[in-house]
Design an enzyme around this catalytic site. Structure first.
Site, short mmCIF file in Angstrom:
data_model
loop_
_atom_site.label_atom_id
_atom_site.label_comp_id
_atom_site.label_asym_id
_atom_site.label_seq_id
_atom_site.Cartn_x
_atom_site.Cartn_y
_atom_site.Cartn_z
CG HIS A 52 -1.73 -1.29 1.31
ND1 HIS A 52 -2.67 -1.70 0.38
CD2 HIS A 52 -1.62 -2.31 2.21
CE1 HIS A 52 -3.13 -2.89 0.72
NE2 HIS A 52 -2.50 -3.29 1.82
NE ARG A 55 -0.96 6.58 1.98
CZ ARG A 55 -2.15 6.15 2.38
NH1 ARG A 55 -2.52 4.93 2.15
NH2 ARG A 55 -2.97 6.96 3.01
CG ASP A 87 0.38 -0.97 -5.76
OD1 ASP A 87 0.96 -1.31 -4.71
OD2 ASP A 87 -0.82 -0.64 -5.79
NE ARG A 111 3.14 7.01 -2.32
CZ ARG A 111 3.86 6.36 -1.43
NH1 ARG A 111 4.13 6.93 -0.28
NH2 ARG A 111 4.30 5.14 -1.68
C1 LIG Z 1 -3.55 9.04 -0.47
C2 LIG Z 1 -3.50 7.54 -0.63
C3 LIG Z 1 -4.55 6.77 -0.16
C4 LIG Z 1 -4.52 5.38 -0.30
N1 LIG Z 1 -5.56 4.63 0.18
C5 LIG Z 1 -5.54 3.28 0.02
C6 LIG Z 1 -6.62 2.48 0.48
O1 LIG Z 1 -7.59 2.95 1.04
N2 LIG Z 1 -6.56 1.14 0.28
C7 LIG Z 1 -5.49 0.56 -0.34
O2 LIG Z 1 -5.46 -0.67 -0.52
N3 LIG Z 1 -4.45 1.29 -0.79
C8 LIG Z 1 -4.45 2.63 -0.63
N4 LIG Z 1 -3.40 3.38 -1.07
C9 LIG Z 1 -2.26 2.70 -1.70
C10 LIG Z 1 -2.42 2.70 -3.20
O3 LIG Z 1 -3.58 2.01 -3.60
C11 LIG Z 1 -1.21 2.03 -3.86
O4 LIG Z 1 -1.06 0.70 -3.36
C12 LIG Z 1 0.08 2.78 -3.58
O5 LIG Z 1 -0.15 4.17 -3.64
C13 LIG Z 1 1.11 2.39 -4.62
O6 LIG Z 1 2.35 2.88 -4.25
P1 LIG Z 1 2.98 4.22 -4.85
O7 LIG Z 1 2.15 5.35 -4.29
O8 LIG Z 1 4.38 4.18 -4.30
O9 LIG Z 1 2.92 4.15 -6.35
C14 LIG Z 1 -3.42 4.76 -0.95
C15 LIG Z 1 -2.37 5.56 -1.43
C16 LIG Z 1 -2.39 6.93 -1.27
C17 LIG Z 1 -1.23 7.74 -1.79
#
Ligand SMILES: Cc1cc2nc3c(=O)[nH]c(=O)nc-3n(C[C@H](O)[C@H](O)[C@H](O)COP(=O)(O)O)c2cc1C
Length: 172
Positions: A52, A55, A87, A111
């Site tokens: 994710h 995060r 990802d 992102r």
């Molecule tokens: C602001 C934000 C909110 C996110 N919310 C979720 C979420 O609710 N559920 C989830 O599985 N991943 C969530 N993600 C993760 C993204 O779906 C994805 O896995 C991740 O951003 C990919 O990595 P990268 O940002 O390094 O490309 C979120 C990412 C961001 C930046």
């Protein structure tokens, strides 16, 4: 945070999801080869190797390492009917090519879209980001001597330094 994680969700929920839809089932957030194998045995159509974007849990394993784990401990999953998506941390064209060469069917970005939208760049920023990524992918495909993503091979990638971080205690 804990209140947003259901204590009743386990693998059996797939049986129920299957009953209510004919759509492909793709499980996101696979972080180890063991879970990839369980997902495969449940017959899902795809998995997303993802922490994710780092995060959710500090120091969670990077998804490209999970892909290497699968290559080493469950290679039958690569090129199986179950699609493998990756990802997290994909930023450059070479990141895309590395993941696909190592067995991913596709990658996702989060992102980079968010960042290129911000600071007033809006839609144009996102279009520019996608154009740059495409340019990097194409330029590096030329340097690798491939004209199609299907021609990418794991031997094209030197992952030996990363492989040193592979877990040694996998139980399948
Ligand atoms: C602001 C934000 C909110 C996110 N919310 C979720 C979420 O609710 N559920 C989830 O599985 N991943 C969530 N993600 C993760 C993204 O779906 C994805 O896995 C991740 O951003 C990919 O990595 P990268 O940002 O390094 O490309 C979120 C990412 C961001 C930046």
């Amino acid at each position: 945070m804990a209140s947003s994680i259901s204590p009743v969700i386990d693998w059996d929920i797939l049986t129920w999801i299957r009953q209510i839809t004919n759509l492909p089932i793709v499980i996101k957030g696979i972080q180890c080869v063991e879970d990839a194998v369980v997902a495969y045995k449940h017959g899902v159509q795809g998995i997303v190797l993802s922490n994710h974007g780092g995060r959710s849990q500090d120091t969670a394993q990077s998804p490209i390492l999970t892909l290497l784990e699968i290559r080493k401990f469950a290679p039958e999953l690569i090129d199986s009917e179950m699609q493998i998506f990756v990802d997290g941390g994909i930023r450059r064209g070479t990141d895309v090519l590395k993941a696909i060469a190592l067995g991913a069917d596709a990658v996702g970005l989060g992102r980079p879209f968010l960042f290129s939208l911000s600071a007033g760049y809006g839609e144009n920023g996102v279009r520019r980001m996608v154009a740059l990524l495409r340019q990097e992918i194409e330029a590096n495909m030329v340097l690798l001597g491939v004209t199609n993503l299907k021609e990418l091979r794991p031997e094209m990638i030197n992952a030996s330094r990363l492989e040193r971080h592979l877990i040694g205690s996998v139980r399948l």
